[in-house]
Design an enzyme around this catalytic site. Structure first.
Site, PDB file in Angstrom:
ATOM      1  N   ASP A   1     -11.683   4.751   8.615  1.00  0.00           N
ATOM      2  CA  ASP A   1     -12.873   5.571   8.365  1.00  0.00           C
ATOM      3  C   ASP A   1     -14.125   4.722   8.578  1.00  0.00           C
ATOM      4  O   ASP A   1     -14.090   3.500   8.513  1.00  0.00           O
ATOM      5  CB  ASP A   1     -12.874   6.089   6.926  1.00  0.00           C
TER       6      ASP A   1
HETATM    7  N1  URA Z   1      -6.903   5.759   4.396  1.00  0.00           N
HETATM    8  C1  URA Z   1      -8.158   6.219   4.246  1.00  0.00           C
HETATM    9  O1  URA Z   1      -8.424   7.074   3.405  1.00  0.00           O
HETATM   10  N2  URA Z   1      -9.108   5.741   5.054  1.00  0.00           N
HETATM   11  C2  URA Z   1      -8.889   4.760   5.973  1.00  0.00           C
HETATM   12  O2  URA Z   1      -9.814   4.332   6.671  1.00  0.00           O
HETATM   13  C3  URA Z   1      -7.580   4.285   6.103  1.00  0.00           C
HETATM   14  C4  URA Z   1      -6.596   4.786   5.300  1.00  0.00           C
END
Ligand code: URA
Length: 254
Positions: free
Chosen positions: A101
């Site tokens: 993310d």
């Molecule tokens: N899980 C999440 O919620 N975000 C990420 O970036 C990776 C795994």
């Protein structure tokens, strides 16, 4: 293959930069200085540029310590992407393996080896990814049990069993101790999460299912590949031969 294309493909520089190197007499093939960028060469030739031997490599592998605020994508019209952190001549054909993310930091593998990327990401491959998570509320033994059993998310999605370990602050613990020294980087309650799948916002949604909010998330490892503690956020380095070999032989430890 033409000498200038070989050097550009081996990431020595852009096509025009390598032509300039050749013109300046900085490139040799089998010990002889060559000034013709169009000379035909092959992987069997010994090629040197600026005093360094440039062996043939089919694929390139980089470890990036992703900073927050950057998109995991190859390009975007408006926002900075992880590939924007690489010089232009290296970017060709590179892609991130999996997605972090925008606000997640830490280990991101970037490669042009599509077959390896596919294998590492396939849920059947069972490659474990370990994250350091900071949550607004303390993680409980009940959460650990729920993760281990296989959580059901609030939308009904059923997940594979996952590891959850409450971080006790023992920075000497290996292999991740060196990566968790800066507890000041998060106000959250820290825990280590191990997942095999890579569903959208998976870890955030797993904690949400346990009534908690993730306030900080950092990927520490993917299979055998662990984030280099000497690599500052926003920087990248090439994987060592050994790191590439162990990724290619990846099997789940669980
Ligand atoms: N899980 C999440 O919620 N975000 C990420 O970036 C990776 C795994």
């Amino acid at each position: 293959m033409r000498l200038d294309k070989y050097l550009a493909d081996m990431h020595v520089g852009s096509r025009s930069e390598v032509k300039e190197l050749i013109r300046k007499g900085k490139v040799s093939v089998n010990g002889a200085v060559i000034k013709d960028p169009g000379l035909a060469v092959s992987a069997q030739d010994t090629i040197e540029a600026a005093g360094e031997q440039i062996g043939y490599q089919e694929h390139f592998y980089y470890m990036l310590n992703k900073p927050a605020g950057i998109l995991t994508a190859t390009e975007d019209k408006k926002q900075q992407t992880v590939l924007d952190l690489f010089p232009e001549n290296l970017r060709k054909k590179l892609s991130p393996v999996g997605r972090l993310d925008k606000d997640t930091v830490g280990l991101l593998l970037i490669t042009d080896d599509g077959a390896l990327a596919h294998r590492l990401l396939a849920p059947k491959s069972h490659v474990d990814k370990v994250y350091l998570a900071g949550t607004d509320l303390p993680v409980t033994e009940e959460d650990v049990k729920q993760f281990a059993k296989g959580l059901t998310l609030t939308d009904g999605t059923e997940l594979m069993p996952a590891g959850l370990e409450i971080w006790t602050g023992d920075v000497k613990a290996e292999p991740f101790g060196k990566l968790i020294t800066k507890t000041s980087e998060t106000n959250g309650h820290l825990s280590l999460v191990t997942i095999r799948e890579g569903k959208f916002h998976q870890i955030k949604r797993m904690f949400e299912a346990c009534g908690k909010k993730v306030v900080y998330l950092k990927r520490l490892s993917m299979g055998s590949l662990t984030l280099d503690p000497a690599l500052p956020e926003g920087e990248w380095r090439e994987l060592t031969g050994e790191e590439v070999l162990s990724l290619q032989r990846e099997r789940s430890a669980l």
